[in-house]
Design a protein around this motif. Structure first.
Motif, short mmCIF file in Angstrom:
data_model
loop_
_atom_site.label_atom_id
_atom_site.label_comp_id
_atom_site.label_asym_id
_atom_site.label_seq_id
_atom_site.Cartn_x
_atom_site.Cartn_y
_atom_site.Cartn_z
N VAL A 100 -3.53 -6.66 2.43
CA VAL A 100 -4.11 -5.41 2.94
C VAL A 100 -4.66 -5.58 4.35
N GLU A 101 -5.35 -6.70 4.60
CA GLU A 101 -5.96 -6.83 5.93
C GLU A 101 -4.91 -6.92 7.04
N TYR A 129 -1.91 -5.61 6.92
CA TYR A 129 -1.34 -4.26 7.05
C TYR A 129 -2.27 -3.35 7.86
N ASN A 130 -3.56 -3.48 7.57
CA ASN A 130 -4.54 -2.60 8.22
C ASN A 130 -4.65 -2.84 9.72
N PRO A 176 -3.72 2.34 9.30
CA PRO A 176 -5.00 2.49 8.58
C PRO A 176 -4.78 2.55 7.07
N TYR A 177 -5.22 1.49 6.38
CA TYR A 177 -4.99 1.39 4.93
C TYR A 177 -5.68 2.53 4.17
N LYS A 221 -12.73 3.61 6.23
CA LYS A 221 -12.42 2.44 7.05
C LYS A 221 -12.36 1.20 6.16
N LEU A 222 -11.63 0.20 6.60
CA LEU A 222 -11.47 -1.00 5.80
C LEU A 222 -12.82 -1.67 5.52
N THR A 262 -3.17 5.27 -2.39
CA THR A 262 -3.41 4.52 -1.15
C THR A 262 -2.45 3.34 -1.09
N ALA A 312 0.80 2.34 1.50
CA ALA A 312 0.89 1.03 2.17
C ALA A 312 2.21 0.34 1.83
#
Ligand code: AMP
Ligand code: ZN
Length: 498
Positions: free
Chosen positions: A157-158, A160-161, A165-166, A173-174, A252, A256
């Motif tokens: 996830v990080e 990708y973010n 924006p995940y 926000k992450l 979500t 992604a």
């Protein structure tokens, strides 16, 4: 006619609906996880999308409506640990996991039929699309957004973010999302707290598992919807729906996954239904406050005074806009029952009206205008993000007008023939085709008439054979039930309830 506007959860605005291909709509709705009976909350979501599906068809779109069956991969809790729901239930009920799936899928279909929901045009299952899910996971790994730890594949996830924006769907926000999750412990395989499993390594005793490039395992819950929507609707399609509870995690993650795999935002309009609540708390399988549809139909529940027909429940749901919460209560159902009865009375009165030109009859311009405005309001309300509640409010405003026309308090010629036809056509289209209501009273009497015609025929045959014991028995027994058979002069037999 006004344009259709839909509220898009992704942009948090109402937008004019423009499908990818003019005239065609691709719609995907997350279906049930079939390890137990669906409760009324689940039904609310499926009924809401049934109305949306029906309305899109009414507008003339050719709709491909995909609603999946989740029959693998959904673990207890939404974290990547614990047993899967099917294996646990299979052990509990001493059945094969696929027997669990079959049992609850059949039950689900039965409930959908009772509520008069149209079947989707495609109903794919997760277990039937394992290879598509594996292909997608392979591509996500190849694109650099996933990593493998001992046979399990996690989405990063990080990473990708950093590019996309995940938390886009819920506008978070992450950093805020990270704050809400527990810290990783020494046992954890994941690199990041928000990482989720695309493919899960199966323990040898796990009942449902498949071979994959990473060893024996089973897919994560989120990947099934990305793989199946992509397969049947393409990499970018029109509508994706489900309950609001799915937005923060399941949907979500779907966004992604598709972005990481195909580099496109998969869905143009995200539609979310609000929750059905009981005393303010969300109705859910895990909370154990779920009402099962059959408990409503039989009245067998401590919170219910009596049984309610499926159409009363459907009508109860239509009275509230799909994006508002709806609280379930006995009183609300009773009110819905009365409301629906009034609506059918008005509809029956309306359909029995036959226009007659009366010499010198005066058109009541104001009444004519009022009727036209109210009836045109049906489409306008539905075009305003499927506002069924407003359509019903207009119908209830028209009901006393219709009843007065029927009972002669207002001359039928006060409105024009075209307006009468407009009312008749729109009421019928809305009640049956768009709202999917069935006049249960009418169905019951048609059924009773069918059964009685059969008995009348058997009695006639008995009499012809001079078997008066049977013919008298039929007549007497019916009499005891309060139904009288009457031999008419022309030789036919009619029946009446005393
Ligand atoms: P599930 O079988 O739990 O995966 O849920 C099937 C569908 O029902 C999903 O779209 C959920 O978002 C939806 N759902 C679950 N609980 C409720 C509720 N209380 N009210 C409305 N929809 C719900
Ligand atoms: Zn889904």
């Amino acid at each position: 006619m006004s344009e259709l506007k839909v509220y898009n959860s992704l942009t948090r605005t109402k937008e004019v609906f423009t499908p990818v291909t003019p005239g065609y709509v691709g719609m995907y709705v997350c279906g049930p996880t079939v390890y137990s009976d669906v409760h009324l909350g689940n039904c609310r979501t499926f009924i809401s999308f049934d109305i949306i599906y029906r309305y899109l068809k009414y507008l003339g779109y050719k709709v491909r409506y995909v609603r999946n069956i989740t029959d693998a991969g959904h673990l207890e809790g939404d974290r990547d640990e614990g047993d899967d729901k099917f294996s646990k239930k299979a052990r509990l009920e001493q059945l094969e996991p696929m027997e669990i799936v079959q049992k609850y899928t059949l039950g689900f279909h039965k409930v959908m039929e009772l509520f008069n929901n149209l079947p989707p045009t495609i109903e794919p299952t997760a277990t039937g699309h394992i290879s598509e899910q594996i292909e997608m996971v392979k591509q996500i790994i190849a694109n650099g957004y996933a990593y493998i730890v001992d046979g399990t594949v996690y989405f990063d996830v990080e990473k990708y973010n950093k590019e996309k924006p995940y938390g886009i769907l819920t506008n978070r926000k992450l950093e805020d999302l990270l704050e809400g999750t527990r810290a990783l412990g020494g046992q954890d395989e994941k690199k990041g707290r928000l990482d989720f499993a695309l493919w899960i390594k199966a323990k040898p005793e796990h009942l449902m598992q498949w071979p994959s490039p990473w060893g024996m395992g089973f897919p994560g819950w989120h990947i099934e919807c990305s793989a199946m929507s992509g397969k049947y609707l393409g990499k970018q399609f029109d509508i994706h729906g489900g309950g609001m509870d799915l937005a923060a995690t399941h949907h979500t993650n779907e966004i992604a996954q598709s972005q990481a795999c195909y580099h496109t935002s998969p869905v143009n309009y995200w539609l979310h239904t609000n929750m059905l609540t009981v005393n303010g708390a969300r109705m859910s399988k895990t909370a154990g406050n779920g009402f099962l549809p059959h408990q409503l139909f039989t009245g067998d529940h401590p919170l219910l005074d009596k049984a309610y027909a499926p159409m009363t429940v459907r009508f109860f749901m239509l009275q509230t806009h799909y994006r508002s919460t709806l609280d379930f209560s006995n009183e609300a159902l009773q009110a819905a029952e009365k409301g629906l009865k009034r609506l059918w009375e008005a509809y029956e009165n309306l359909s029995s009206l036959v226009y007659q030109d009366i010499d010198n009859a005066q058109l009541d311009n104001e009444l004519e205008k009022r009727c036209i405005n109210l009836v045109n309001g049906f489409d306008e309300s539905m075009n305003d993000d499927f506002n069924t509640a407003k359509v019903l409010a207009n119908m209830f405003e028209l009901a006393p007008v219709i009843n007065s026309l029927k009972h002669g308090q207002v001359l039928l010629a006060s409105i024009s023939k075209q307006t009468l036809e407009l009312l008749q056509n729109k009421f019928s289209a809305y009640l049956f085709d768009i709202f999917g209501l069935k006049n249960e009273k009418e169905n019951d009497s048609a059924l009773l008439d069918g059964v009685l015609q059969l008995l009348i025929q058997i009695r006639k045959e008995a009499r012809e054979k001079k078997d008066f014991t049977t013919s008298d028995k039929i007549r007497n027994k019916l009499q005891q039930q309060g139904i009288t058979l009457k031999d008419e002069k022309n030789g036919s037999v009619s029946w009446a309830i005393d």
